[in-house]
Design a protein around this motif. Structure first.
Motif, PDB file in Angstrom:
ATOM      1  N   THR A   7       0.824  -1.210   0.000  1.00  0.00           N
ATOM      2  CA  THR A   7       0.000   0.000   0.000  1.00  0.00           C
ATOM      3  C   THR A   7       0.856   1.256   0.000  1.00  0.00           C
ATOM      4  O   THR A   7       0.568   2.223  -0.710  1.00  0.00           O
ATOM      5  CB  THR A   7      -0.933   0.007   1.223  1.00  0.00           C
ATOM      6  OG1 THR A   7      -1.681  -1.210   1.267  1.00  0.00           O
ATOM      7  CG2 THR A   7      -1.900   1.181   1.158  1.00  0.00           C
ATOM      8  N   THR A   8       1.918   1.253   0.778  1.00  0.00           N
ATOM      9  CA  THR A   8       2.819   2.405   0.834  1.00  0.00           C
ATOM     10  C   THR A   8       3.447   2.667  -0.525  1.00  0.00           C
ATOM     11  O   THR A   8       3.508   3.811  -0.986  1.00  0.00           O
ATOM     12  CB  THR A   8       3.926   2.167   1.884  1.00  0.00           C
ATOM     13  OG1 THR A   8       3.334   1.921   3.154  1.00  0.00           O
ATOM     14  CG2 THR A   8       4.828   3.387   1.987  1.00  0.00           C
ATOM     15  N   ALA A   9       3.907   1.595  -1.185  1.00  0.00           N
ATOM     16  CA  ALA A   9       4.515   1.750  -2.512  1.00  0.00           C
ATOM     17  C   ALA A   9       3.495   2.221  -3.537  1.00  0.00           C
ATOM     18  O   ALA A   9       3.810   3.047  -4.409  1.00  0.00           O
ATOM     19  CB  ALA A   9       5.136   0.424  -2.947  1.00  0.00           C
ATOM     20  N   PHE A  42      -5.500  -2.876   9.617  1.00  0.00           N
ATOM     21  CA  PHE A  42      -4.445  -2.145  10.321  1.00  0.00           C
ATOM     22  C   PHE A  42      -3.302  -1.760   9.385  1.00  0.00           C
ATOM     23  O   PHE A  42      -2.809  -0.625   9.428  1.00  0.00           O
ATOM     24  CB  PHE A  42      -3.912  -2.996  11.477  1.00  0.00           C
ATOM     25  CG  PHE A  42      -2.671  -2.422  12.103  1.00  0.00           C
ATOM     26  CD1 PHE A  42      -2.745  -1.305  12.921  1.00  0.00           C
ATOM     27  CD2 PHE A  42      -1.420  -2.988  11.848  1.00  0.00           C
ATOM     28  CE1 PHE A  42      -1.594  -0.763  13.491  1.00  0.00           C
ATOM     29  CE2 PHE A  42      -0.274  -2.447  12.414  1.00  0.00           C
ATOM     30  CZ  PHE A  42      -0.356  -1.338  13.232  1.00  0.00           C
ATOM     31  N   GLU A  43      -2.871  -2.658   8.537  1.00  0.00           N
ATOM     32  CA  GLU A  43      -1.730  -2.379   7.667  1.00  0.00           C
ATOM     33  C   GLU A  43      -2.078  -1.329   6.614  1.00  0.00           C
ATOM     34  O   GLU A  43      -1.248  -0.464   6.300  1.00  0.00           O
ATOM     35  CB  GLU A  43      -1.236  -3.665   7.004  1.00  0.00           C
ATOM     36  CG  GLU A  43      -0.600  -4.632   7.983  1.00  0.00           C
ATOM     37  CD  GLU A  43       0.116  -5.778   7.304  1.00  0.00           C
ATOM     38  OE1 GLU A  43       0.446  -5.660   6.106  1.00  0.00           O
ATOM     39  OE2 GLU A  43       0.353  -6.811   7.970  1.00  0.00           O
ATOM     40  N   MET A  44      -3.290  -1.382   6.071  1.00  0.00           N
ATOM     41  CA  MET A  44      -3.697  -0.342   5.116  1.00  0.00           C
ATOM     42  C   MET A  44      -3.819   1.008   5.809  1.00  0.00           C
ATOM     43  O   MET A  44      -3.397   2.038   5.278  1.00  0.00           O
ATOM     44  CB  MET A  44      -5.017  -0.732   4.442  1.00  0.00           C
ATOM     45  CG  MET A  44      -4.876  -1.806   3.388  1.00  0.00           C
ATOM     46  SD  MET A  44      -6.376  -2.016   2.391  1.00  0.00           S
ATOM     47  CE  MET A  44      -7.498  -2.642   3.636  1.00  0.00           C
ATOM     48  N   TRP A  45      -4.399   1.000   7.008  1.00  0.00           N
ATOM     49  CA  TRP A  45      -4.503   2.246   7.775  1.00  0.00           C
ATOM     50  C   TRP A  45      -3.128   2.820   8.069  1.00  0.00           C
ATOM     51  O   TRP A  45      -2.902   4.026   7.923  1.00  0.00           O
ATOM     52  CB  TRP A  45      -5.238   1.984   9.084  1.00  0.00           C
ATOM     53  CG  TRP A  45      -5.148   3.130  10.030  1.00  0.00           C
ATOM     54  CD1 TRP A  45      -5.942   4.243  10.068  1.00  0.00           C
ATOM     55  CD2 TRP A  45      -4.184   3.304  11.082  1.00  0.00           C
ATOM     56  NE1 TRP A  45      -5.529   5.088  11.065  1.00  0.00           N
ATOM     57  CE2 TRP A  45      -4.462   4.541  11.706  1.00  0.00           C
ATOM     58  CE3 TRP A  45      -3.124   2.534  11.549  1.00  0.00           C
ATOM     59  CZ2 TRP A  45      -3.698   5.014  12.768  1.00  0.00           C
ATOM     60  CZ3 TRP A  45      -2.368   3.000  12.606  1.00  0.00           C
ATOM     61  CH2 TRP A  45      -2.655   4.238  13.210  1.00  0.00           C
ATOM     62  N   LEU A  46      -2.209   1.979   8.479  1.00  0.00           N
ATOM     63  CA  LEU A  46      -0.867   2.440   8.824  1.00  0.00           C
ATOM     64  C   LEU A  46      -0.162   3.036   7.609  1.00  0.00           C
ATOM     65  O   LEU A  46       0.530   4.061   7.727  1.00  0.00           O
ATOM     66  CB  LEU A  46      -0.045   1.282   9.398  1.00  0.00           C
ATOM     67  CG  LEU A  46       1.362   1.623   9.894  1.00  0.00           C
ATOM     68  CD1 LEU A  46       1.291   2.656  11.024  1.00  0.00           C
ATOM     69  CD2 LEU A  46       2.081   0.357  10.366  1.00  0.00           C
ATOM     70  N   ALA A  47      -0.346   2.427   6.449  1.00  0.00           N
ATOM     71  CA  ALA A  47       0.282   2.948   5.233  1.00  0.00           C
ATOM     72  C   ALA A  47      -0.258   4.325   4.878  1.00  0.00           C
ATOM     73  O   ALA A  47       0.499   5.243   4.537  1.00  0.00           O
ATOM     74  CB  ALA A  47       0.056   1.973   4.080  1.00  0.00           C
ATOM     75  N   ILE A  48      -1.576   4.493   4.957  1.00  0.00           N
ATOM     76  CA  ILE A  48      -2.185   5.788   4.633  1.00  0.00           C
ATOM     77  C   ILE A  48      -1.794   6.836   5.658  1.00  0.00           C
ATOM     78  O   ILE A  48      -1.469   7.977   5.326  1.00  0.00           O
ATOM     79  CB  ILE A  48      -3.724   5.637   4.560  1.00  0.00           C
ATOM     80  CG1 ILE A  48      -4.105   4.688   3.424  1.00  0.00           C
ATOM     81  CG2 ILE A  48      -4.394   6.998   4.362  1.00  0.00           C
ATOM     82  CD1 ILE A  48      -5.525   4.204   3.477  1.00  0.00           C
ATOM     83  N   PHE A  49      -1.781   6.442   6.926  1.00  0.00           N
ATOM     84  CA  PHE A  49      -1.458   7.391   7.982  1.00  0.00           C
ATOM     85  C   PHE A  49       0.014   7.788   7.951  1.00  0.00           C
ATOM     86  O   PHE A  49       0.381   8.839   8.471  1.00  0.00           O
ATOM     87  CB  PHE A  49      -1.820   6.798   9.345  1.00  0.00           C
ATOM     88  CG  PHE A  49      -2.217   7.840  10.355  1.00  0.00           C
ATOM     89  CD1 PHE A  49      -3.347   8.607  10.152  1.00  0.00           C
ATOM     90  CD2 PHE A  49      -1.474   8.045  11.503  1.00  0.00           C
ATOM     91  CE1 PHE A  49      -3.735   9.563  11.069  1.00  0.00           C
ATOM     92  CE2 PHE A  49      -1.844   9.007  12.429  1.00  0.00           C
ATOM     93  CZ  PHE A  49      -2.972   9.769  12.208  1.00  0.00           C
ATOM     94  N   MET A  69      -8.059  12.294  13.417  1.00  0.00           N
ATOM     95  CA  MET A  69      -8.085  11.786  12.054  1.00  0.00           C
ATOM     96  C   MET A  69      -7.834  10.285  11.960  1.00  0.00           C
ATOM     97  O   MET A  69      -8.329   9.632  11.042  1.00  0.00           O
ATOM     98  CB  MET A  69      -7.048  12.525  11.200  1.00  0.00           C
ATOM     99  CG  MET A  69      -7.419  13.965  10.912  1.00  0.00           C
ATOM    100  SD  MET A  69      -8.966  14.050   9.958  1.00  0.00           S
ATOM    101  CE  MET A  69      -9.303  15.818  10.023  1.00  0.00           C
ATOM    102  N   ALA A  70      -7.072   9.739  12.887  1.00  0.00           N
ATOM    103  CA  ALA A  70      -6.700   8.324  12.810  1.00  0.00           C
ATOM    104  C   ALA A  70      -7.911   7.389  12.702  1.00  0.00           C
ATOM    105  O   ALA A  70      -7.970   6.558  11.785  1.00  0.00           O
ATOM    106  CB  ALA A  70      -5.822   7.952  14.008  1.00  0.00           C
TER     107      ALA A  70
END
Length: 255
Positions: free
Chosen positions: A7-9, A96-103, A147-148
């Motif tokens: 997601t980050t990439a 969680f991982e998608m949220w962490l990437a966006i955040f 926002m989180a």
């Protein structure tokens, strides 16, 4: 953390984060030049602070929630979520991982805003400058706490109901909490409507996390002995939204 890295990439290659950085880091300086702040030097710094935090809020709502909703829908409908389920990555871990990437892209925005307000818009008097710094630090923290969970909610709702619905759900909550509750309180006070007052009481009061008024009128920082109570309030809202997001989120599209 394979989904996080993916997601980050993906977000990095889309390069939409560049627009966010421009809106927060550059656009406020341009907006001040075309405002009435240039006619009165005393208004220039408050105008810059107001424009900076306004751009941060707008960018987070329109880019952050839209991106979260888009990723949530794509993960469910593309089959990616189902693939990760077969590899042992649970639905909660995927959220969680998608949220962490966006955040990861969203979290620097309030830090940039606080830095701009501190370096380019601080008052001249030392006492006011220290209070100004404290105010910006407080609201950067509140911004992240507010926002989180809304990012997670946008992602979760979109995975089940589509990206438009996910985006609108979080955006409506944010805008209502920032501005709508004020009109609701006014309506309840004018008409003596008990139902309106009850709805106002149970609403998310995100306007407490908006520093515009305090910075514009130099009202100072929130008392540090009361700041933990405000964090606890928004922390409670976060727990509710996190639980709701986990219940709503799905990793595979409906058959």
């Amino acid at each position: 953390m394979r989904l996080f890295r993916l997601t980050t990439a993906t977000l990095f290659r889309r390069k939409s984060w560049v627009v966010c950085a421009f809106c927060v880091g550059v656009l406020p300086f341009l907006l001040v030049q075309i405002s009435s702040g240039t006619e009165n030097p005393a208004l220039l710094k408050p105008a810059l602070a107001q424009a900076t935090w306004a751009m941060t809020l707008l960018t987070s709502i329109f880019w952050g929630f839209y991106t979260a909703a888009r990723q949530g829908e794509s993960n469910a409908r593309s089959g990616l979520g189902e693939y990760f389920l077969t590899t042992g990555v649970s639905a909660g871990r995927q959220l969680f991982e998608m949220w962490l990437a966006i955040f990861t892209y969203l979290a620097p925005l309030p830090l940039i805003s606080a830095a701009i307000c501190t370096l380019a818009a601080s008052p001249a008097l030392p006492d006011e400058r220290s209070m100004w710094l404290a105010t910006n630090i407080q609201y950067a923290i509140l911004f992240l706490v507010v926002m989180a969970p809304l990012v997670a909610l946008a992602c979760a709702v979109a995975s089940r109901l589509g990206s438009i619905t996910g985006f609108m759900a979080s955006s409506a909550l944010a805008i209502y909490g920032l501005y709508g509750v004020g009109y609701l309180k006014l309506l309840g006070d004018l008409e003596g409507n008990a139902l309106a007052k009850w709805v106002w009481t149970s609403s998310p009061h995100y306007h407490f996390a908006d520093p515009t008024e305090r910075l514009r009128y130099k009202l100072g920082a929130i008392a540090w002995d009361k700041f933990p109570l405000l964090l606890a309030y928004f922390g409670g809202i976060m727990l509710v939204y996190v639980a709701l997001s986990r219940l709503v989120f799905r990793a595979r599209a409906a058959a």
